[in-house]
Motif scaffolding. Structure first.
Motif, PDB file in Angstrom:
ATOM      1  N   LYS A  77       0.830  -1.202   0.000  1.00 20.16           N
ATOM      2  CA  LYS A  77       0.000   0.000   0.000  1.00 20.16           C
ATOM      3  C   LYS A  77       0.871   1.261   0.000  1.00 20.16           C
ATOM      4  CE  LYS A  77      -3.688  -2.429   2.451  1.00 20.16           C
ATOM      5  NZ  LYS A  77      -4.432  -2.591   3.717  1.00 20.16           N
ATOM      6  N   ILE A  78       1.923   1.240   0.813  1.00 19.52           N
ATOM      7  CA  ILE A  78       2.838   2.383   0.853  1.00 19.52           C
ATOM      8  C   ILE A  78       3.534   2.556  -0.488  1.00 19.52           C
ATOM      9  CG2 ILE A  78       4.994   3.207   1.881  1.00 19.52           C
ATOM     10  CD1 ILE A  78       4.056   1.965   4.538  1.00 19.52           C
ATOM     11  N   ASN A  79       3.951   1.448  -1.076  1.00 18.82           N
ATOM     12  CA  ASN A  79       4.609   1.527  -2.386  1.00 18.82           C
ATOM     13  C   ASN A  79       3.669   2.065  -3.462  1.00 18.82           C
ATOM     14  OD1 ASN A  79       7.013   0.543  -1.353  1.00 18.82           O
ATOM     15  ND2 ASN A  79       6.573  -1.591  -1.904  1.00 18.82           N
ATOM     16  N   ALA A  80       2.375   1.714  -3.354  1.00 21.16           N
ATOM     17  CA  ALA A  80       1.405   2.212  -4.330  1.00 21.16           C
ATOM     18  C   ALA A  80       1.298   3.734  -4.259  1.00 21.16           C
ATOM     19  CB  ALA A  80       0.041   1.565  -4.098  1.00 21.16           C
ATOM     20  N   LEU A  81       1.286   4.286  -3.039  1.00 17.38           N
ATOM     21  CA  LEU A  81       1.256   5.748  -2.884  1.00 17.38           C
ATOM     22  C   LEU A  81       2.542   6.366  -3.411  1.00 17.38           C
ATOM     23  CD1 LEU A  81      -0.292   6.319   0.661  1.00 17.38           C
ATOM     24  CD2 LEU A  81      -1.400   6.538  -1.560  1.00 17.38           C
ATOM     25  N   LYS A  82       3.655   5.727  -3.125  1.00 17.06           N
ATOM     26  CA  LYS A  82       4.957   6.240  -3.570  1.00 17.06           C
ATOM     27  C   LYS A  82       4.983   6.349  -5.091  1.00 17.06           C
ATOM     28  CE  LYS A  82       8.416   4.493  -1.446  1.00 17.06           C
ATOM     29  NZ  LYS A  82       9.448   3.524  -1.013  1.00 17.06           N
ATOM     30  N   ASN A  83       4.484   5.330  -5.759  1.00 16.65           N
ATOM     31  CA  ASN A  83       4.479   5.360  -7.222  1.00 16.65           C
ATOM     32  C   ASN A  83       3.481   6.379  -7.772  1.00 16.65           C
ATOM     33  OD1 ASN A  83       6.462   3.381  -7.580  1.00 16.65           O
ATOM     34  ND2 ASN A  83       4.965   1.728  -7.325  1.00 16.65           N
ATOM     35  N   ALA A  84       2.349   6.544  -7.083  1.00 16.44           N
ATOM     36  CA  ALA A  84       1.331   7.488  -7.552  1.00 16.44           C
ATOM     37  C   ALA A  84       1.792   8.933  -7.404  1.00 16.44           C
ATOM     38  CB  ALA A  84       0.026   7.265  -6.794  1.00 16.44           C
ATOM     39  N   TRP A  85       2.494   9.241  -6.320  1.00 12.83           N
ATOM     40  CA  TRP A  85       2.860  10.625  -6.012  1.00 12.83           C
ATOM     41  C   TRP A  85       4.232  11.025  -6.536  1.00 12.83           C
ATOM     42  CZ3 TRP A  85       1.292  10.466  -0.113  1.00 12.83           C
ATOM     43  CH2 TRP A  85      -0.119  10.347  -0.035  1.00 12.83           C
ATOM     44  N   LEU A  86       5.158  10.059  -6.613  1.00 10.56           N
ATOM     45  CA  LEU A  86       6.552  10.420  -6.864  1.00 10.56           C
ATOM     46  C   LEU A  86       7.109   9.939  -8.196  1.00 10.56           C
ATOM     47  CD1 LEU A  86       8.058   9.618  -3.331  1.00 10.56           C
ATOM     48  CD2 LEU A  86       7.217  11.820  -4.172  1.00 10.56           C
ATOM     49  N   TYR A  87       6.637   8.823  -8.699  1.00 10.18           N
ATOM     50  CA  TYR A  87       7.329   8.191  -9.822  1.00 10.18           C
ATOM     51  C   TYR A  87       6.403   7.922 -11.005  1.00 10.18           C
ATOM     52  CZ  TYR A  87      11.021   7.542  -6.429  1.00 10.18           C
ATOM     53  OH  TYR A  87      11.985   7.775  -5.493  1.00 10.18           O
ATOM     54  N   ASP A  88       6.990   7.904 -12.171  1.00 17.84           N
ATOM     55  CA  ASP A  88       6.293   7.561 -13.411  1.00 17.84           C
ATOM     56  C   ASP A  88       7.148   6.553 -14.160  1.00 17.84           C
ATOM     57  OD1 ASP A  88       4.737   7.419 -15.658  1.00 17.84           O
ATOM     58  OD2 ASP A  88       5.322   9.381 -16.450  1.00 17.84           O
ATOM     59  N   ARG A  89       6.705   5.306 -14.189  1.00 18.67           N
ATOM     60  CA  ARG A  89       7.447   4.218 -14.823  1.00 18.67           C
ATOM     61  C   ARG A  89       8.865   4.095 -14.258  1.00 18.67           C
ATOM     62  NH1 ARG A  89       5.646   5.806 -21.015  1.00 18.67           N
ATOM     63  NH2 ARG A  89       3.399   5.559 -20.665  1.00 18.67           N
ATOM     64  N   GLY A  90       8.956   4.257 -12.954  1.00 19.77           N
ATOM     65  CA  GLY A  90      10.236   4.075 -12.277  1.00 19.77           C
ATOM     66  C   GLY A  90      11.106   5.309 -12.217  1.00 19.77           C
ATOM     67  N   ASN A  91      10.732   6.379 -12.917  1.00 22.51           N
ATOM     68  CA  ASN A  91      11.515   7.617 -12.915  1.00 22.51           C
ATOM     69  C   ASN A  91      10.822   8.682 -12.078  1.00 22.51           C
ATOM     70  OD1 ASN A  91      13.486   6.629 -14.823  1.00 22.51           O
ATOM     71  ND2 ASN A  91      11.955   6.935 -16.435  1.00 22.51           N
ATOM     72  N   LEU A  92      11.626   9.487 -11.367  1.00 20.76           N
ATOM     73  CA  LEU A  92      11.062  10.553 -10.556  1.00 20.76           C
ATOM     74  C   LEU A  92      10.304  11.525 -11.446  1.00 20.76           C
ATOM     75  CD1 LEU A  92      10.837  11.916  -7.762  1.00 20.76           C
ATOM     76  CD2 LEU A  92      12.917  13.192  -8.328  1.00 20.76           C
ATOM     77  N   LYS A  93       9.072  11.837 -11.080  1.00 24.66           N
ATOM     78  CA  LYS A  93       8.275  12.778 -11.851  1.00 24.66           C
ATOM     79  C   LYS A  93       8.924  14.162 -11.852  1.00 24.66           C
ATOM     80  CE  LYS A  93       3.773  10.585 -11.015  1.00 24.66           C
ATOM     81  NZ  LYS A  93       2.422  10.772 -10.431  1.00 24.66           N
ATOM     82  N   THR A  94       8.649  14.937 -12.879  1.00 24.09           N
ATOM     83  CA  THR A  94       9.152  16.301 -12.932  1.00 24.09           C
ATOM     84  C   THR A  94       8.590  17.118 -11.781  1.00 24.09           C
ATOM     85  OG1 THR A  94       9.267  16.169 -15.344  1.00 24.09           O
ATOM     86  CG2 THR A  94       9.344  18.377 -14.361  1.00 24.09           C
ATOM     87  N   PHE A  95       7.311  16.897 -11.474  1.00 25.30           N
ATOM     88  CA  PHE A  95       6.665  17.614 -10.385  1.00 25.30           C
ATOM     89  C   PHE A  95       5.992  16.616  -9.439  1.00 25.30           C
ATOM     90  CE2 PHE A  95       6.207  20.581 -14.108  1.00 25.30           C
ATOM     91  CZ  PHE A  95       7.256  21.416 -13.735  1.00 25.30           C
ATOM     92  N   PRO A  96       6.775  15.926  -8.605  1.00 26.06           N
ATOM     93  CA  PRO A  96       6.192  14.974  -7.659  1.00 26.06           C
ATOM     94  C   PRO A  96       5.342  15.679  -6.610  1.00 26.06           C
ATOM     95  CG  PRO A  96       8.520  15.299  -7.205  1.00 26.06           C
ATOM     96  CD  PRO A  96       8.243  15.987  -8.491  1.00 26.06           C
ATOM     97  N   GLN A  97       4.503  14.899  -5.922  1.00 23.50           N
ATOM     98  CA  GLN A  97       3.573  15.457  -4.942  1.00 23.50           C
ATOM     99  C   GLN A  97       3.911  14.985  -3.534  1.00 23.50           C
ATOM    100  OE1 GLN A  97       0.204  13.822  -7.219  1.00 23.50           O
ATOM    101  NE2 GLN A  97      -0.610  15.900  -7.325  1.00 23.50           N
ATOM    102  N   TYR A  98       3.429  15.750  -2.547  1.00 20.88           N
ATOM    103  CA  TYR A  98       3.736  15.431  -1.150  1.00 20.88           C
ATOM    104  C   TYR A  98       2.626  15.968  -0.253  1.00 20.88           C
ATOM    105  CZ  TYR A  98       5.291  20.300  -1.131  1.00 20.88           C
ATOM    106  OH  TYR A  98       5.357  21.673  -1.268  1.00 20.88           O
ATOM    107  N   LEU A  99       2.503  15.361   0.938  1.00 17.84           N
ATOM    108  CA  LEU A  99       1.501  15.791   1.913  1.00 17.84           C
ATOM    109  C   LEU A  99       1.998  16.985   2.716  1.00 17.84           C
ATOM    110  CD1 LEU A  99       0.268  12.370   3.386  1.00 17.84           C
ATOM    111  CD2 LEU A  99      -0.793  13.736   1.575  1.00 17.84           C
ATOM    112  N   THR A 100       1.064  17.885   3.043  1.00 15.81           N
ATOM    113  CA  THR A 100       1.383  18.980   3.952  1.00 15.81           C
ATOM    114  C   THR A 100       0.352  19.011   5.066  1.00 15.81           C
ATOM    115  OG1 THR A 100       2.002  21.324   4.062  1.00 15.81           O
ATOM    116  CG2 THR A 100       0.031  20.781   2.797  1.00 15.81           C
TER     117      THR A 100
END
Length: 282
Positions: A77-100
């Motif tokens: 479940k944690i990995n699913a969030l990590k991929n949804a917010w931070l990565y695209d096909r294994g690469n760091l997104k240009t504009f990743p997201q984070y909780l505040t």
């Protein structure tokens, strides 16, 4: 691992759509009080910090998002969030997201910021705080760091830029990167800077810079917007946004120094304050 009380995620997921494509939200007048604007690498660090200190929060977030509790392991479940917010096909997104985080009014009165690295120590979230947004990060440049030595007697009380206004108390360095000032290329805006005093008024020297070409410094022609402006009262200056300014997010730095200040944007202030803002060039 720190145990934390249940968070009201309804607020978060009503806001996800608002923050998916923007690093700020005009729909929320208190946005910017969070002072929690992160670079892509810091967004990764925020997730790593939460995974270390508040993994249960991430698990419950996934369960609320997908309305499921036992279909996958907690790590999946944690990995699913990590991929949804931070990565695209294994690469760091240009504009990743984070909780505040903030209080129910979407403010940050405790000036509390969650960790931005896996090496940051775990710390307790203030009482009354909750997840208030999923923010998109932006790749800000690394600017030279400066601060004031003493802001106990004089400080920057207010900064007005066009329709934008921000008042604040004394601090050696006030980082208002979350306060986004939108400007348009070729347009004029009135900048007003107002000093504050705890004892008595003194003549203050103001300097200011905007990184119009977004190259990570204030050294280019036209980037000094205030130079040796001296007064014990508010100073007003008309600022013209260059027609060739580079669109995107950049920094404005304002310094006030009873000791005379400096034309060097990397020179520490002696008696006064430094304030920094985000400029969105359209």
């Amino acid at each position: 691992m720190i145990i934390w009380h249940r968070i009201y995620y309804t607020v978060l997921f009503c806001m996800v759509g608002l923050f998916a494509n923007l690093g700020y939200a005009k729909q929320y007048q208190n946005y910017g009080m969070w002072n929690d604007i992160l670079s892509p690498s810091q967004a990764v660090g925020r997730f790593q910090w939460l995974e270390k200190c508040y993994s249960g929060l991430l698990v419950e977030t996934w369960e609320r998002m997908y309305d499921a509790t036992d279909l996958q392991s907690e790590q999946d479940k944690i990995n699913a969030l990590k991929n949804a917010w931070l990565y695209d096909r294994g690469n760091l997104k240009t504009f990743p997201q984070y909780l505040t985080f903030g209080n129910e009014s979407h403010e940050n009165p405790a000036n509390w910021i969650a960790g931005v690295s896996a090496t940051d120590s775990c710390k307790t979230i203030p009482v009354g705080y909750r997840v208030i947004g999923l923010i998109t990060s932006f790749d800000f440049k690394e600017y030279c760091k400066i601060s004031a030595r003493d802001s106990s007697k004089e400080y920057i009380k207010q900064v007005d830029f066009g329709s934008f206004s921000n008042s604040s108390a004394a601090n050696k360095l006030s980082n208002f990167w979350g306060r986004v000032i939108q400007v348009s290329r070729g347009s004029n805006y009135n900048l007003v800077v107002t000093p504050g005093y705890t004892i008595m008024a003194w003549p203050e020297t103001w300097h200011g810079w905007i990184d119009w070409n977004r190259d990570g410094d204030f050294a280019d022609k036209g980037e000094a917007i205030l130079v040796n402006e001296v007064s014990d009262e508010a100073i007003s200056k008309l600022i013209k946004v260059p027609a060739n300014a580079k669109p995107g997010f950049t920094k404005m730095r304002i310094t006030m120094d009873m000791g005379g200040g400096s034309r060097n944007p990397c020179q520490n202030v002696r008696f006064g304050e430094v304030e920094e803002y985000t400029i969105k060039i359209n």
